[in-house]
Design an enzyme around this catalytic site. Sequence first.
Site, PDB file in Angstrom:
ATOM      1  N   SER A  75       0.834  -1.138  -0.031  1.00 48.11           N
ATOM      2  CA  SER A  75      -0.060  -0.141  -0.007  1.00 48.11           C
ATOM      3  C   SER A  75       0.904   1.428   0.163  1.00 48.11           C
ATOM      4  O   SER A  75       2.131   1.345   0.293  1.00 48.11           O
ATOM      5  CB  SER A  75      -0.795   0.073   1.269  1.00 48.11           C
ATOM      6  OG  SER A  75      -1.551  -1.142   1.271  1.00 48.11           O
TER       7      SER A  75
HETATM    8  C1  LIG Z   1      -3.338  -4.080  -0.564  1.00 47.79           C
HETATM    9  S1  LIG Z   1      -2.682  -5.717  -0.237  1.00 47.79           S
HETATM   10  C2  LIG Z   1      -2.095  -5.847   1.485  1.00 47.79           C
HETATM   11  C3  LIG Z   1      -0.968  -4.792   1.523  1.00 47.79           C
HETATM   12  C4  LIG Z   1      -0.053  -5.135   2.866  1.00 47.79           C
HETATM   13  N1  LIG Z   1      -0.713  -4.955   4.238  1.00 47.79           N
HETATM   14  C5  LIG Z   1       1.179  -4.344   3.050  1.00 47.79           C
HETATM   15  O1  LIG Z   1       2.231  -4.821   3.565  1.00 47.79           O
HETATM   16  O2  LIG Z   1       1.424  -3.100   2.277  1.00 47.79           O
HETATM   17  C6  LIG Z   1      -4.008  -6.534  -0.101  1.00 47.79           C
HETATM   18  C7  LIG Z   1      -4.065  -8.130   0.383  1.00 47.79           C
HETATM   19  O3  LIG Z   1      -5.295  -8.807   0.861  1.00 47.79           O
HETATM   20  C8  LIG Z   1      -5.549  -9.874   0.451  1.00 47.79           C
HETATM   21  N2  LIG Z   1      -6.832 -10.317   0.518  1.00 47.79           N
HETATM   22  C9  LIG Z   1      -7.642 -10.405  -0.307  1.00 47.79           C
HETATM   23  N3  LIG Z   1      -8.956 -10.943   0.438  1.00 47.79           N
HETATM   24  C10 LIG Z   1      -8.643 -11.439   1.320  1.00 47.79           C
HETATM   25  C11 LIG Z   1      -9.307 -11.979   2.578  1.00 47.79           C
HETATM   26  N4  LIG Z   1     -10.556 -12.407   2.360  1.00 47.79           N
HETATM   27  N5  LIG Z   1      -8.478 -12.500   3.743  1.00 47.79           N
HETATM   28  C12 LIG Z   1      -7.249 -12.088   3.736  1.00 47.79           C
HETATM   29  N6  LIG Z   1      -6.648 -11.407   2.733  1.00 47.79           N
HETATM   30  C13 LIG Z   1      -7.242 -11.100   1.719  1.00 47.79           C
HETATM   31  C14 LIG Z   1      -4.713  -9.752  -0.934  1.00 47.79           C
HETATM   32  O4  LIG Z   1      -4.286 -11.331  -1.528  1.00 47.79           O
HETATM   33  C15 LIG Z   1      -3.690  -9.008  -0.866  1.00 47.79           C
HETATM   34  O5  LIG Z   1      -2.555  -9.550  -0.858  1.00 47.79           O
END
Ligand SMILES: C[S@@+](CC[C@H](N)C(=O)[O-])C[C@H]1O[C@@H](n2cnc3c(N)ncnc32)[C@H](O)[C@@H]1O
Length: 416
Positions: A75
Amino acid sequence: MESSVAATAPEQMRADLAEQLSARKWIKTSVIDAAFRAVPRHLFAPAGTTLQAAYADDVVITKKNAEGRTCSSISAPWLQAYMLEQAVLRPGSRVLEIGSGGYNAALIAEVVGSAGTVVSLDIDADVVANARAALDRAGYPQVQVVHGDGELGHAAGGPYDAVIVTVNASDIPPAWTEQLAPGGRLVAPVRMRANTRCLTLQRHGDHLIATAALQCGFVPMQGQGRDPGRSTPLRGDDIVLAVDDPSTTVDAEALVAALRTPRAEVWPPVTAQVDEAGVFESIHLWLASQSRPYGALTVDRERVTDLLDPDNRFVCPTLLTADSFAHLTLRQPERGVYQFGAHGFGPGGAALADDLAELIMAWDETHRHGPGPRITVHPAGAPIPATRSVRLLVPRRHTTVAITWPDERHDREDQV
Ligand SMILES: C[S@@+](CC[C@H](N)C(=O)[O-])C[C@H]1O[C@@H](n2cnc3c(N)ncnc32)[C@H](O)[C@@H]1O
């Protein structure tokens, strides 16, 4: 000589990034500043990412799905800093991060220290494997990376002082509040009628109260909580209408025909300074809060200059009828000043543009300078005290979000 420049460059870039974020008030406390200076963000970026891209105040895309859409990313630093400040973490805090990647979890680990606990959960096995490897490489073996659906949280590691959700949700599943320790904070991007706000939520009895709300965007949630809303292309990907309410039907053909009609314009005498903080977030949520059929347009501005001039190319507030629509627009009557306006299309476009202009004026008169809406989250089906203030209820599977615009003309008691 060359190797020492290469070794110090990322440190300098981290320091520069931290300074930028502090100058722009995203970083407010020394612990978050220290975390940004400490964690090597470039070690979490895909191979081939330049240091400039890794340390820019921007998203780094880490994975696209089969349709070519981003499904995982690191992010943007400003938003990570904002969310970490909102979570009010302390040494020893227990934190659950939903949506992993490793970098944000490492920032959290810096703040909570060796006495704290960080669990970082992701639904995607590739993301979990990459996050684990990067955390080990960067020196954060203590962060637990768990493969699972964030909808269910991770009860085994709870209760948590903070649950930080880094994926776009349309609902608050029970696990997130159940796994919060008393007094804990849930920081989560929640979509409400096509508008996403990062909510800072605290429990009060049976409901949650938002103490802060900031416009943001994240990749959409997958798994049990998947709910992308409905998107109707009106001209391929150039013009897309997002509608969140199940009861609002969209006749794409009629709206495409409306686009070919002459445009009605209304310009109420409401202006804003170009750099006026929070004004667009406020008017957008105000327009979304009205009890009328509503959608949000996403527009490729360059490819539709002949057709549409939305106020915002990603989320442009739009009032709808079966065959007509009116959207928010802007013009610059003088340097540094925007004037809000309404553009209507279709047989009922002029009436809708008048309606939109009235709403702009009501916002300007009553809500623009006030405390903003009160956002509360209630268990689905729970009674919500009535009010005469403008209020949007967003009913989802687990919760109902209430967005209430306090109005001094009404009794204080009838607000939630
Ligand atoms: C924007 S990224 C996370 C960024 C991270 N927190 C960072 O270090 O910047 C969003 C993540 O959410 C995950 N995601 C989507 N749906 C999800 C769910 N139901 N449970 C857990 N993770 C999920 C995606 O696979 C993706 O890797």
